[in-house]
Every structure is written in C-alpha cells, then in structure tokens.
Write a protein that holds these residues in place. Structure first.
Motif, short mmCIF file in Angstrom:
data_model
loop_
_atom_site.label_atom_id
_atom_site.label_comp_id
_atom_site.label_asym_id
_atom_site.label_seq_id
_atom_site.Cartn_x
_atom_site.Cartn_y
_atom_site.Cartn_z
N SER A 102 1.03 -1.23 0.05
CA SER A 102 0.67 -0.13 0.35
C SER A 102 0.91 0.83 0.21
O SER A 102 0.60 2.24 -0.61
CB SER A 102 -1.11 0.01 1.29
N ILE A 106 0.34 3.98 -3.05
CA ILE A 106 -0.52 5.46 -2.26
C ILE A 106 -0.65 6.73 -3.33
O ILE A 106 -1.55 7.73 -3.36
CB ILE A 106 -0.44 5.64 -1.05
N ASP A 107 0.62 7.25 -4.13
CA ASP A 107 0.65 8.34 -4.62
C ASP A 107 0.35 8.12 -5.82
O ASP A 107 -0.65 8.95 -6.76
CB ASP A 107 2.39 8.44 -5.00
N LEU A 109 -2.52 6.09 -6.48
CA LEU A 109 -4.28 6.52 -5.42
C LEU A 109 -4.39 8.06 -6.04
O LEU A 109 -5.92 8.86 -6.06
CB LEU A 109 -4.81 6.27 -4.38
N ARG A 110 -4.07 8.82 -5.58
CA ARG A 110 -3.67 10.34 -4.81
C ARG A 110 -3.79 10.34 -6.39
O ARG A 110 -4.48 11.93 -6.65
CB ARG A 110 -2.85 10.59 -4.74
N ASP A 111 -3.38 10.19 -7.64
CA ASP A 111 -3.03 11.05 -8.92
C ASP A 111 -3.80 11.13 -9.81
O ASP A 111 -4.05 9.06 -9.49
CB ASP A 111 -2.04 10.28 -9.55
N ALA A 145 -4.90 1.57 1.26
CA ALA A 145 -3.94 2.72 0.88
C ALA A 145 -5.37 3.90 0.36
O ALA A 145 -4.42 4.92 0.92
CB ALA A 145 -3.78 2.52 -0.23
N SER A 146 -6.49 3.28 0.32
CA SER A 146 -7.17 4.01 0.44
C SER A 146 -7.76 4.74 2.14
O SER A 146 -8.31 5.95 2.42
CB SER A 146 -8.83 3.79 -0.33
N LEU A 148 -5.72 5.10 3.72
CA LEU A 148 -4.62 6.06 4.23
C LEU A 148 -4.91 7.27 3.88
O LEU A 148 -4.61 8.45 4.53
CB LEU A 148 -3.41 5.86 4.46
N ILE A 149 -5.26 7.48 2.71
CA ILE A 149 -6.23 8.30 2.05
C ILE A 149 -7.15 9.03 2.79
O ILE A 149 -7.34 10.22 3.03
CB ILE A 149 -6.18 8.15 1.10
N ARG A 150 -8.06 8.50 2.98
CA ARG A 150 -9.26 9.00 3.10
C ARG A 150 -10.32 8.25 3.96
O ARG A 150 -11.03 9.16 4.94
CB ARG A 150 -10.21 8.20 1.92
N ASN A 156 -14.60 7.46 9.54
CA ASN A 156 -15.38 8.82 8.80
C ASN A 156 -17.46 8.64 9.58
O ASN A 156 -17.90 9.73 9.16
CB ASN A 156 -16.10 8.25 7.37
#
Length: 318
Positions: A102, A106-107, A109-111, A145-146, A148-150, A156
């Motif tokens: 992940s 992760i980068d 997924l952000r792109d 990874a998702s 970690l980002i969201r 949530n």
C-alpha cells in the motif's frame, strides 16, 4: 541521525538508530522486497529485534536493541552480504504484505491520471520490483492505501456529526439529520442545503423520490405546498411513504412504459399507450384506450389496474 523506513541497505550500519521497532520491521521488509530475498525473525520482543536470512547457511543477519528508557532501536550487528543460493530467493516474498505494498501505490491513488485496480497493482509490482503478487493481495493493498488517504468507514462515520454541524453553520437554513439504530449504529443520513430549500419555492411542485423516512426528512426540511405532485416508480414502499407523510399530495407513476417493454408488449400498442398517457383531453384518452382494448385486451386490463389519474395526463388532478 535517526533513519527512516525508506532507508537503503547502504545507509544502515552498526550504530544506526531507528525511532521505533516498527520502523526497522518496515525498513528491512522493503529491503528484502527490492533485493529479492526472504528473512526470518530470530527474536522479537519489546527490547530486541533479530533477523537472519531464510537460508540457515547464509550469513546475512541483523540485530538491534532498544536504547534504555526510550522507543529508539539501535543496530548492534549487521551482515549485509548474502552467500546463499539464488534459488532460495523468491519472487513472491511473504514480506511483500498488502500493508507494505500500500505504501508503494498510495501516490498512484492520489493521482487522478491513474485508475488503480488490482491488475494495475500486480503489473506495477512486477515491473518495478519483480514481484508476482496475487489478486487478493493487490486488492487488499488498495483498500489499505485508500484508508490511509480517506480514512476508514468507521473513522468517517465518527466525523458525520461534526461535518453536518459545520455544514449548517456555513450554509444558513440548511437542514440535516442522522438516523441511528437502537445500538447507536449509523443507518442513514439526510441533508438539504439552505440555498436548495430557498430555491425550492421557485421550482415546479413535482417530486421524484422514495421511502418513508426520506419523505419525513424532506417534509421537515421543506414542508409541503399546494398542488404538490410526486412522480416515482410503482414500488409499494414508495406509495406507502408518500401516502403516510404527504397525504395531501398527488402520487403519479412514471415508468409504466418500461413495464410494458419488459412484458414484451408489441411496439404498436406501446405507441398507443404513449399517446393515451400524454394527451390533455379525456375524450382523446378514451379513444386511445379503446384502441388498445381492441388490439390487446390483456395489456388494457394491466394498464387499468393502476388508476389512470396516476399515469395519464388528462386524468391527473394536478
């Protein structure tokens, strides 16, 4: 200097310090993936961490101790060279966990330029690191990874109340509500922006929505209006919700035509139905329905199971 998880093998030497034990674990897992070898843990405790090559005949090893009264771990021994057979080096190491992978994706997924699918992750890990990972591991890496980002769904959900509070404070007139079950677990959420509620007063009084709780929240947010007309499919839960919450409104149905197509009604009969549903005068409506009855009595009976005021423009009270 304290080394980080992405430190290379060349940077690590006797005396090197990591901020915590987990950093050492992740660092050498990365090194093993890039070097295409596996190691095993000889000892792991709150004060010690020792590794050696998976091949017992190989001299590669690492030993670290915790610095007293701190979380820091210090490398006290390291042998960097392998003298094992290349046959012991595997393409799909157990160190290449979904959690570790992940970090590599992760980068991506952000792109927004990348569509990160399990197939994409599998191809990237093979291209960049020579690893043949499975579909499930790739999928798990994307989920980690998702998160970690969201954030996770649980994290949530905990923010919903704060989010709705800020929504109302920044958008005057906004209506919000969260529904939970008897165990205080999230069920559903409703919100209507203040600007949308204000704008509703200038819209035509037609609705296309569903479900009793939603209608209750809708009424709390915008109230009712004269000549209010709901348009929806034929589902009974929708009809029940509208009748219970908006008994003064009219409920029309809008997808009878789709039902006729599913019943494989002839196209000529469907065209007659379209005309009957759209004309403005009752006299014209009766003529078209008479034609349908002559051509296809079964379809005529099916249509008349629903009161024409629900689906025919000429018969609608609104």
């Amino acid at each position: 200097m304290i080394l980080r998880e992405n430190a290379s093998l060349d940077e690590i030497k006797v005396g090197s310090i990591f901020d915590k034990k987990k950093s050492i674990i992740n660092c050498f897992s990365n090194i093993a993936i890039k070097g295409h070898f596996e190691f095993k843990v000889v000892r792991s405790s709150s004060t010690r961490y020792s590794l050696k090559c998976n091949d017992d005949r190989c001299g590669w090893c690492v030993r670290a101790f915790r610095i007293k009264d701190s979380t820091l771990f210090k490398i006290v021994k390291i042998e960097k060279n392998h003298d094992c057979s290349v046959n012991t080096m595997k393409a799909d190491q157990r160190h290449a966990t979904s959690k570790l992978i992940s970090g590599y994706i992760i980068d991506n997924l952000r792109d927004p330029r990348f569509e990160v699918t399990p197939a994409f992750v599998m191809a990237e890990m093979q291209k960049l690191h020579g690893l043949d990972i499975g579909y499930h591991k790739a999928w798990s890496a994307i989920q980690r990874a998702s998160a970690l980002i969201r954030g996770t769904p649980e994290e949530n959900y905990e923010l919903l109340s704060s989010y709705l509070y800020m929504m109302k404070s920044k958008n005057p007139g906004t209506y919000t509500n969260i529904k939970i079950d008897d165990n205080n677990r999230f069920l559903c959420m409703f919100y209507a922006y203040g600007s949308s509620i204000a704008g509703w007063n200038h819209c035509r009084p037609n609705m296309i929505n569903s479900y009793e709780w939603y209608f209750s929240e809708l009424r709390n947010a915008i109230g009712s209006r004269d000549n209010l007309n709901f348009l929806s499919d034929m589902h009974q839960s929708i009809a029940h919700g509208i009748a219970k919450v908006y008994p003064e409104s009219h409920h029309g149905i809008c997808i009878l035509e789709q039902n006729l197509k599913r019943r494989k009604v002839k196209s000529g009969v469907i065209k007659l139905f379209q005309s009957a549903a759209r004309v403005y005068r009752c006299k014209e409506f009766d003529l078209y329905m008479s034609d349908i009855a002559k051509v296809d009595k079964k379809t005529f009976d099916y249509l008349m199971e629903e009161p024409p005021e629900r689906w025919a423009r000429s018969c609608s009270p609104r």
